[in-house]
Design a protein around this motif. Structure first.
Motif, PDB file in Angstrom:
ATOM      1  N   VAL A   1       0.844  -1.198   0.000  1.00  0.00           N
ATOM      2  CA  VAL A   1       0.000   0.000   0.000  1.00  0.00           C
ATOM      3  C   VAL A   1       0.880   1.249   0.000  1.00  0.00           C
ATOM      4  O   VAL A   1       1.765   1.405   0.847  1.00  0.00           O
ATOM      5  N   LYS A   2       0.632   2.143  -0.953  1.00  0.00           N
ATOM      6  CA  LYS A   2       1.310   3.445  -0.984  1.00  0.00           C
ATOM      7  C   LYS A   2       0.514   4.463  -0.157  1.00  0.00           C
ATOM      8  O   LYS A   2       1.052   5.138   0.704  1.00  0.00           O
ATOM      9  N   TYR A   3      -0.769   4.565  -0.440  1.00  0.00           N
ATOM     10  CA  TYR A   3      -1.702   5.356   0.356  1.00  0.00           C
ATOM     11  C   TYR A   3      -3.108   4.909  -0.017  1.00  0.00           C
ATOM     12  O   TYR A   3      -3.297   4.085  -0.930  1.00  0.00           O
ATOM     13  N   VAL A   4      -4.101   5.420   0.688  1.00  0.00           N
ATOM     14  CA  VAL A   4      -5.492   5.094   0.369  1.00  0.00           C
ATOM     15  C   VAL A   4      -6.280   6.388   0.224  1.00  0.00           C
ATOM     16  O   VAL A   4      -5.945   7.417   0.823  1.00  0.00           O
ATOM     17  N   LEU A   5      -7.319   6.332  -0.583  1.00  0.00           N
ATOM     18  CA  LEU A   5      -8.261   7.438  -0.750  1.00  0.00           C
ATOM     19  C   LEU A   5      -9.548   7.072  -0.017  1.00  0.00           C
ATOM     20  O   LEU A   5     -10.094   5.981  -0.212  1.00  0.00           O
ATOM     21  N   VAL A   6     -10.014   7.983   0.842  1.00  0.00           N
ATOM     22  CA  VAL A   6     -11.166   7.703   1.698  1.00  0.00           C
ATOM     23  C   VAL A   6     -12.250   8.736   1.445  1.00  0.00           C
ATOM     24  O   VAL A   6     -11.987   9.949   1.431  1.00  0.00           O
ATOM     25  N   TRP A   7     -13.481   8.263   1.235  1.00  0.00           N
ATOM     26  CA  TRP A   7     -14.684   9.095   1.196  1.00  0.00           C
ATOM     27  C   TRP A   7     -15.574   8.670   2.359  1.00  0.00           C
ATOM     28  O   TRP A   7     -15.739   7.483   2.622  1.00  0.00           O
ATOM     29  N   GLY A   8     -16.167   9.623   3.041  1.00  0.00           N
ATOM     30  CA  GLY A   8     -17.087   9.260   4.110  1.00  0.00           C
ATOM     31  C   GLY A   8     -16.962  10.154   5.329  1.00  0.00           C
ATOM     32  O   GLY A   8     -16.390  11.254   5.277  1.00  0.00           O
ATOM     33  N   ILE A   9     -17.491   9.684   6.465  1.00  0.00           N
ATOM     34  CA  ILE A   9     -17.539  10.481   7.693  1.00  0.00           C
ATOM     35  C   ILE A   9     -16.144  10.746   8.228  1.00  0.00           C
ATOM     36  O   ILE A   9     -15.859  11.829   8.747  1.00  0.00           O
TER      37      ILE A   9
ATOM     38  N   GLN B   1     -14.716   4.984   9.697  1.00  0.00           N
ATOM     39  CA  GLN B   1     -16.045   5.064  10.293  1.00  0.00           C
ATOM     40  C   GLN B   1     -17.029   4.264   9.446  1.00  0.00           C
ATOM     41  O   GLN B   1     -16.710   3.794   8.353  1.00  0.00           O
ATOM     42  N   ASP B   2     -18.238   4.133   9.965  1.00  0.00           N
ATOM     43  CA  ASP B   2     -19.261   3.334   9.289  1.00  0.00           C
ATOM     44  C   ASP B   2     -19.625   3.954   7.943  1.00  0.00           C
ATOM     45  O   ASP B   2     -19.777   5.171   7.817  1.00  0.00           O
ATOM     46  N   GLU B   3     -19.740   3.102   6.927  1.00  0.00           N
ATOM     47  CA  GLU B   3     -20.130   3.439   5.556  1.00  0.00           C
ATOM     48  C   GLU B   3     -19.083   4.294   4.846  1.00  0.00           C
ATOM     49  O   GLU B   3     -19.426   5.080   3.961  1.00  0.00           O
ATOM     50  N   ASP B   4     -17.819   4.157   5.204  1.00  0.00           N
ATOM     51  CA  ASP B   4     -16.746   4.804   4.450  1.00  0.00           C
ATOM     52  C   ASP B   4     -16.478   4.036   3.161  1.00  0.00           C
ATOM     53  O   ASP B   4     -16.726   2.826   3.066  1.00  0.00           O
ATOM     54  N   VAL B   5     -15.956   4.763   2.154  1.00  0.00           N
ATOM     55  CA  VAL B   5     -15.544   4.165   0.882  1.00  0.00           C
ATOM     56  C   VAL B   5     -14.033   4.311   0.765  1.00  0.00           C
ATOM     57  O   VAL B   5     -13.501   5.400   0.963  1.00  0.00           O
ATOM     58  N   VAL B   6     -13.351   3.212   0.459  1.00  0.00           N
ATOM     59  CA  VAL B   6     -11.889   3.193   0.461  1.00  0.00           C
ATOM     60  C   VAL B   6     -11.395   2.692  -0.893  1.00  0.00           C
ATOM     61  O   VAL B   6     -11.893   1.693  -1.423  1.00  0.00           O
ATOM     62  N   GLN B   7     -10.400   3.418  -1.423  1.00  0.00           N
ATOM     63  CA  GLN B   7      -9.680   2.988  -2.630  1.00  0.00           C
ATOM     64  C   GLN B   7      -8.205   2.858  -2.291  1.00  0.00           C
ATOM     65  O   GLN B   7      -7.588   3.792  -1.778  1.00  0.00           O
ATOM     66  N   ILE B   8      -7.633   1.709  -2.543  1.00  0.00           N
ATOM     67  CA  ILE B   8      -6.234   1.430  -2.207  1.00  0.00           C
ATOM     68  C   ILE B   8      -5.367   1.723  -3.426  1.00  0.00           C
ATOM     69  O   ILE B   8      -5.644   1.250  -4.540  1.00  0.00           O
ATOM     70  N   VAL B   9      -4.317   2.512  -3.210  1.00  0.00           N
ATOM     71  CA  VAL B   9      -3.332   2.809  -4.260  1.00  0.00           C
ATOM     72  C   VAL B   9      -2.051   2.071  -3.898  1.00  0.00           C
ATOM     73  O   VAL B   9      -1.450   2.322  -2.847  1.00  0.00           O
TER      74      VAL B   9
END
Length: 399
Positions: free
Chosen positions: A333-341, A357-365
């Motif tokens: 993992v280099k970093y991750v992109l997070v959308w959410g609370i 947190q609950d219902e977060d969206v994660v993209q792994i780079v």
């Protein structure tokens, strides 16, 4: 004299002893003796081959909830209502004789609900298959204590006392005590706060009762003798418990209002199907499950099958999320992109220590492969050996 007789004899002595400043050291030693005897009571008998008879229930789903209560309070009916699994219910006591599992589908998660046989007073001593019931309860994430709203309030105290006798601490957090055994050096006693229930002499006596003569003790809060004994024993489990009062359709509205206002309590009626949605919501909050959705690069997020994390089952950080997918993913993992609370802005670049947190969206780079960087004469990394002794000597520019 057996272990149970010894425990009863010490409890009788404690009941006769007056509680004052002069007897607190003696009472502290008696409490330590009872804790040691209860630990021996839970151990399998010496010379026995293999484990004893118990309930064989395989863990399934993202969480486990155990139903505990006296016979004929509605545990089997509640299991049938919430999961659809048939559990025999009748008007006589001890209808359920074994553990019956069911699955609750709630908020895209699967929660295992266990219907256990009813326990009676003295279950911690093995009466009525009490040990097997309590052993399964220790493997659960939270406990639903099902009580009859039409009966006396003493049932709740009896069940709590039986569970605490075997090391289950309901709705409590571990005491802030640092304890470590040493080989030499004696007993080191330190405190960052003023202790009102303990002093150095009492701690020494309790440790000597356990034959501990070299240890470090650091108190970070004002604790009691029972808290110190729990830390020394080291086999206590701190669990969340929801008190479920069933059969509210047979009591008055004043009693229902009083029961519903108690902490960690929910009032329901399985007969009329009242307030079951509130029970599920309360159970969801107590379990603290975190749903994390994945997003492939250049695609829409996948909201069908979330990765479910929990603070009690590993943790809720990005590193725990990666380990849940695959153990070898963290090092790539280099970093991750997070959308959410949990994100301050969308998307947020986060590291492995970021708390989800609950219902977060994660993209792994992922990190790029250094060996494949560049092509031909523009290749930036050589594949030649890096050792000095193996380097190829360059030809001179001029002869």
């Amino acid at each position: 004299m057996g272990i149970i007789e010894k425990i009863k004899e010490i409890e009788a002595e404690m009941a006769k002893t007056q509680k004052n400043k002069a007897t607190e050291y003696h009472l502290g030693q008696l409490k330590a003796k009872i804790a040691k005897l209860r630990t021996q009571l839970l151990e399998p008998p010496k010379g026995s081959s293999g484990a004893g008879e118990g309930f064989e229930v395989t863990k399934f789903g993202h969480g486990r909830v155990a139903l505990i209560g006296f016979p004929s309070v509605g545990k089997s009916t509640l299991l049938t209502m919430l999961t659809g699994t048939h559990s025999e219910a009748a008007s006589y006591e001890f209808t359920t004789l074994t553990c019956i599992p069911g699955i609750i589908h709630y908020n895209d998660t699967k929660i295992q609900l266990l219907d256990l046989p009813g326990i009676i007073e003295g279950a911690s001593e093995g009466k009525g298959r009490g040990r097997q019931v309590i052993a399964v309860s220790k493997s659960a994430d939270i406990v639903l204590m099902v009580l009859d709203a039409s009966k006396s309030e003493g049932h709740r105290q009896i069940l709590t006392r039986e569970l605490e006798a075997v090391g289950l601490r309901l709705n409590k957090r571990p005491p802030q005590i640092y304890f470590k055994k040493k080989k030499t050096g004696g007993i080191s006693f330190n405190s960052t706060v003023h202790l009102t229930h303990l002093d150095e002499k009492l701690c020494y006596q309790i440790l000597h009762e356990y034959k501990i003569h070299n240890a470090e003790l650091l108190f970070r809060e004002d604790v009691t003798v029972d808290d110190l004994i729990d830390v020394i024993e080291g086999n206590r489990k701190y669990m969340k418990c929801i008190y479920v009062y069933n059969k509210i359709d047979v009591v008055g509205i004043d009693d229902v209002d009083r029961l519903s206002r108690q902490p960690n309590s929910v009032v329901i009626s399985c007969n009329l199907k009242l307030n079951l949605d509130r029970l599920l919501a309360k159970m969801w909050d107590a379990m603290g499950l975190v749903r994390v959705y994945t997003k492939p690069q250049g695609q829409q997020p996948d909201f069908t099958d979330p990765v479910v994390l929990s603070a009690d089952r590993g943790g809720c950080t990005v590193e725990d999320f990666c380990n849940h997918i695959h153990r070898s993913l963290v090092k790539d993992v280099k970093y991750v992109l997070v959308w959410g609370i949990s994100a301050r802005h969308y998307p947020q670049h986060c590291g492995l220590a970021h708390l989800l947190q609950d219902e977060d969206v994660v993209q792994i780079v992922k990190k790029k492969d250094k060996e494949g960087e560049g092509r031909g004469r523009f290749k930036s990394h050589s594949t030649d050996p890096a050792r000095i002794s193996d380097r190829v000597k360059k030809a001179p520019l001029k002869t």
